[in-house]
Design an enzyme around this catalytic site. Sequence first.
Site, PDB file in Angstrom:
ATOM      1  N   LYS A  22       0.844  -1.211   0.000  1.00  0.00           N
ATOM      2  CA  LYS A  22       0.000   0.000   0.000  1.00  0.00           C
ATOM      3  C   LYS A  22       0.876   1.256   0.000  1.00  0.00           C
ATOM      4  O   LYS A  22       0.673   2.172  -0.791  1.00  0.00           O
ATOM      5  CB  LYS A  22      -0.880   0.012   1.238  1.00  0.00           C
ATOM      6  CG  LYS A  22      -1.519   1.358   1.562  1.00  0.00           C
ATOM      7  CD  LYS A  22      -2.381   1.346   2.795  1.00  0.00           C
ATOM      8  CE  LYS A  22      -1.641   1.578   4.068  1.00  0.00           C
ATOM      9  NZ  LYS A  22      -1.346   2.973   4.419  1.00  0.00           N
ATOM     10  N   ASN A  23       1.892   1.281   0.864  1.00  0.00           N
ATOM     11  CA  ASN A  23       2.676   2.505   1.032  1.00  0.00           C
ATOM     12  C   ASN A  23       3.694   2.715  -0.071  1.00  0.00           C
ATOM     13  O   ASN A  23       4.371   3.746  -0.105  1.00  0.00           O
ATOM     14  CB  ASN A  23       3.345   2.512   2.410  1.00  0.00           C
ATOM     15  CG  ASN A  23       2.315   2.694   3.513  1.00  0.00           C
ATOM     16  OD1 ASN A  23       1.144   3.014   3.242  1.00  0.00           O
ATOM     17  ND2 ASN A  23       2.708   2.456   4.746  1.00  0.00           N
ATOM     18  N   CYS A 116      -4.832  12.062  12.919  1.00  0.00           N
ATOM     19  CA  CYS A 116      -5.559  10.789  12.876  1.00  0.00           C
ATOM     20  C   CYS A 116      -5.335  10.113  14.234  1.00  0.00           C
ATOM     21  O   CYS A 116      -4.718  10.678  15.134  1.00  0.00           O
ATOM     22  CB  CYS A 116      -5.049   9.910  11.733  1.00  0.00           C
ATOM     23  SG  CYS A 116      -3.374   9.339  11.977  1.00  0.00           S
ATOM     24  N   ARG A 121       0.287  14.333  12.956  1.00  0.00           N
ATOM     25  CA  ARG A 121       0.717  14.126  11.570  1.00  0.00           C
ATOM     26  C   ARG A 121       0.971  15.436  10.807  1.00  0.00           C
ATOM     27  O   ARG A 121       0.329  15.741   9.808  1.00  0.00           O
ATOM     28  CB  ARG A 121      -0.294  13.270  10.811  1.00  0.00           C
ATOM     29  CG  ARG A 121      -0.745  11.989  11.475  1.00  0.00           C
ATOM     30  CD  ARG A 121       0.329  10.930  11.568  1.00  0.00           C
ATOM     31  NE  ARG A 121       0.780  10.422  10.295  1.00  0.00           N
ATOM     32  CZ  ARG A 121       0.195   9.437   9.626  1.00  0.00           C
ATOM     33  NH1 ARG A 121      -0.897   8.893  10.096  1.00  0.00           N
ATOM     34  NH2 ARG A 121       0.696   9.021   8.475  1.00  0.00           N
ATOM     35  N   ASP A 305       4.996   0.644  12.045  1.00  0.00           N
ATOM     36  CA  ASP A 305       3.785   0.003  11.521  1.00  0.00           C
ATOM     37  C   ASP A 305       3.653  -1.453  11.949  1.00  0.00           C
ATOM     38  O   ASP A 305       2.624  -2.078  11.672  1.00  0.00           O
ATOM     39  CB  ASP A 305       3.736   0.093   9.996  1.00  0.00           C
ATOM     40  CG  ASP A 305       3.530   1.517   9.534  1.00  0.00           C
ATOM     41  OD1 ASP A 305       3.691   1.783   8.332  1.00  0.00           O
ATOM     42  OD2 ASP A 305       3.244   2.381  10.379  1.00  0.00           O
ATOM     43  N   ARG A 397      -8.390  -0.721   4.963  1.00  0.00           N
ATOM     44  CA  ARG A 397      -7.598   0.347   4.344  1.00  0.00           C
ATOM     45  C   ARG A 397      -6.242  -0.186   3.900  1.00  0.00           C
ATOM     46  O   ARG A 397      -5.657   0.301   2.949  1.00  0.00           O
ATOM     47  CB  ARG A 397      -7.363   1.492   5.343  1.00  0.00           C
ATOM     48  CG  ARG A 397      -8.628   2.147   5.848  1.00  0.00           C
ATOM     49  CD  ARG A 397      -8.323   3.392   6.599  1.00  0.00           C
ATOM     50  NE  ARG A 397      -7.471   4.276   5.789  1.00  0.00           N
ATOM     51  CZ  ARG A 397      -7.223   5.532   6.102  1.00  0.00           C
ATOM     52  NH1 ARG A 397      -7.707   6.051   7.197  1.00  0.00           N
ATOM     53  NH2 ARG A 397      -6.456   6.290   5.341  1.00  0.00           N
TER      54      ARG A 397
HETATM   55  C1  EPZ Z   1       4.434   6.980   6.260  1.00  0.00           C
HETATM   56  O1  EPZ Z   1       3.687   8.027   6.828  1.00  0.00           O
HETATM   57  C2  EPZ Z   1       3.506   5.778   6.224  1.00  0.00           C
HETATM   58  N1  EPZ Z   1       2.337   6.095   5.409  1.00  0.00           N
HETATM   59  C3  EPZ Z   1       3.059   5.421   7.637  1.00  0.00           C
HETATM   60  O2  EPZ Z   1       2.279   4.229   7.545  1.00  0.00           O
HETATM   61  C4  EPZ Z   1       4.298   5.126   8.476  1.00  0.00           C
HETATM   62  O3  EPZ Z   1       3.902   4.857   9.808  1.00  0.00           O
HETATM   63  C5  EPZ Z   1       5.244   6.335   8.448  1.00  0.00           C
HETATM   64  O4  EPZ Z   1       5.582   6.660   7.080  1.00  0.00           O
HETATM   65  C6  EPZ Z   1       6.539   6.062   9.191  1.00  0.00           C
HETATM   66  O5  EPZ Z   1       7.196   4.978   8.619  1.00  0.00           O
HETATM   67  C7  EPZ Z   1       2.446   6.017   4.068  1.00  0.00           C
HETATM   68  O6  EPZ Z   1       3.492   5.678   3.533  1.00  0.00           O
HETATM   69  C8  EPZ Z   1       1.207   6.346   3.288  1.00  0.00           C
HETATM   70  P1  EPZ Z   1       6.622  10.344   8.217  1.00  0.00           P
HETATM   71  P2  EPZ Z   1       4.278   9.555   6.806  1.00  0.00           P
HETATM   72  O7  EPZ Z   1       6.518  11.602   7.437  1.00  0.00           O
HETATM   73  O8  EPZ Z   1       5.004   9.762   5.552  1.00  0.00           O
HETATM   74  C9  EPZ Z   1       6.645  13.632  11.642  1.00  0.00           C
HETATM   75  C10 EPZ Z   1       0.407   2.841   7.850  1.00  0.00           C
HETATM   76  O9  EPZ Z   1      -0.036   2.299   8.869  1.00  0.00           O
HETATM   77  N2  EPZ Z   1       6.495  14.606  10.554  1.00  0.00           N
HETATM   78  O10 EPZ Z   1       7.797   9.450   7.984  1.00  0.00           O
HETATM   79  O11 EPZ Z   1       3.169  10.465   7.144  1.00  0.00           O
HETATM   80  C11 EPZ Z   1       5.447  12.704  11.789  1.00  0.00           C
HETATM   81  O12 EPZ Z   1       4.448  13.290  12.602  1.00  0.00           O
HETATM   82  C12 EPZ Z   1       0.896   4.279   7.911  1.00  0.00           C
HETATM   83  O13 EPZ Z   1       0.510   2.291   6.729  1.00  0.00           O
HETATM   84  C13 EPZ Z   1       6.564  15.967  10.863  1.00  0.00           C
HETATM   85  O14 EPZ Z   1       6.710  16.356  12.020  1.00  0.00           O
HETATM   86  O15 EPZ Z   1       5.297   9.486   8.033  1.00  0.00           O
HETATM   87  C14 EPZ Z   1       6.078  11.497  12.446  1.00  0.00           C
HETATM   88  O16 EPZ Z   1       6.222  11.743  13.830  1.00  0.00           O
HETATM   89  C15 EPZ Z   1       0.674   4.909   9.284  1.00  0.00           C
HETATM   90  N3  EPZ Z   1       6.457  16.871   9.861  1.00  0.00           N
HETATM   91  C16 EPZ Z   1       7.471  11.436  11.822  1.00  0.00           C
HETATM   92  O17 EPZ Z   1       7.720  12.754  11.297  1.00  0.00           O
HETATM   93  C17 EPZ Z   1       6.301  16.489   8.548  1.00  0.00           C
HETATM   94  O18 EPZ Z   1       6.228  17.358   7.658  1.00  0.00           O
HETATM   95  C18 EPZ Z   1       7.593  10.452  10.654  1.00  0.00           C
HETATM   96  O19 EPZ Z   1       6.521  10.704   9.785  1.00  0.00           O
HETATM   97  C19 EPZ Z   1       6.231  15.106   8.255  1.00  0.00           C
HETATM   98  C20 EPZ Z   1       6.335  14.183   9.269  1.00  0.00           C
END
Ligand code: EPZ
Length: 418
Positions: A22-23, A116, A121, A305, A397
Amino acid sequence: MDSFIIEGGHPLKGEIKVSGAKNAVLPLMAAALLAPGKSVLSNVPKLIDLKIMAHLLRVIGARVDYENEQMAIDATTCTCYEAPYELVSQMRASIYVLGPLLGRYRKAIVSFPGGCAIGSRPVDLHLMGFEKMGAKIEIEHGDIIAECKDGLKGAEIEFPFVSVGATANILMGAVLAEGITTIKNAALEPEISHLVDFLCLMGAKIEGKDTSTLTIEGVKELKPANIRVIADRIEAGTFIIAAAITKSPLKVVNCNPEHLKALMIKLEQAGCHFRVEDNDIFVLSAEEIKPVDIVTEPFPSFPTDLQAQFMTYMALANGCSHITETIYPDRFLHAAELNRLNANISVKNGTATINGVQSLSGAEVMATDLRASAALVLAGLVAKGQTKISRIYHIDRGYDKIEEKLSNVGANIKRVLG
Ligand code: EPZ
């Protein structure tokens, strides 16, 4: 809303097939917007999140055909550069269209993604990157209004911490930008490497794949491409834990063991063994589950995850274990639901303490988010008696027909409609 009814105690046996990731599909779908013409993704699972993303691409003007594990995206006639609230609010990864729309149309209006169940996020790193590339970003009435009249310009962007989404988004903006973009502290997740592969097939010039520094030389235009989506490492990890927790001889097939090393190391510490054959992993489960501490961190460390699923496994360990969640400190809603099944888990300041119990006992529980619902399914497989999981739209999902796949290897799990 559908529910699952699971009768616990049935050992699993045989082979369980992993679907496409998915990701990985979500950023590939957005990347297809970068080029006029038809790109084709194969090995695509049937998931709610991908249906929402397909709807968003159609709103933007692309033609999307999504059936039989294949998705064809023709972005020739994209005319709208808006991602509306009703879609972004359902699926945060809609933010991925920001890069391609800015790169190709120099303007994008994307509803500001909300939080969420697993945390707030934010998307500040995405916006910081595009501002460094010359985009003017305004937030108005809940929308991100981004514009770069002269096109995106190459820039040096260093993320203060790893972000999968921000790395993907800036990558997709940089491939059509004027000049060189460097992304430092880029995410190393396999889904990012896969996106780099796809963008290069489209004609992008990207150096540094599988390293934390990506260098992109912008090109004038890209062409559509075809790619077979990588296996879903999180689905694979979920099934590996299903084998371990039910102490079943299960073979997880069509996965990439290279993407599962952190999980397998921790499961070996808990007493499991594995036989790896190419893209298949045969799980030899621990008779007695040893308590193991984990800390979630970006790839190649233990993935957030798989945290909820691993917590279910530790709920039956012979001792006390700790889970520290560094990515989403609030990602523990599943702990309270597992406690309803007789687990003994407490959470404080981003760390869960799990005191193993002899057995779990079936009860009614509620899914709160995608991976929490997978953790509850794993608990239901071993809990004594019947477990009813409500709100399982969360699991649809990110898991393609999980109840069919588990039933095919011996689980007693049924979907109750409505
Ligand atoms: C991706 O989300 C995945 N989703 C998530 O999977 C996964 O948990 C996450 O990466 C971490 O591996 C998809 O790929 C669609 P991040 P993403 O940006 O890109 C903070 C699932 O269950 N952050 O790596 O949103 C954020 O809050 C989902 O399949 C900021 O602060 O994750 C988090 O604490 C859930 N500012 C950390 O960074 C930003 O601009 C990592 O988030 C972006 C992120």
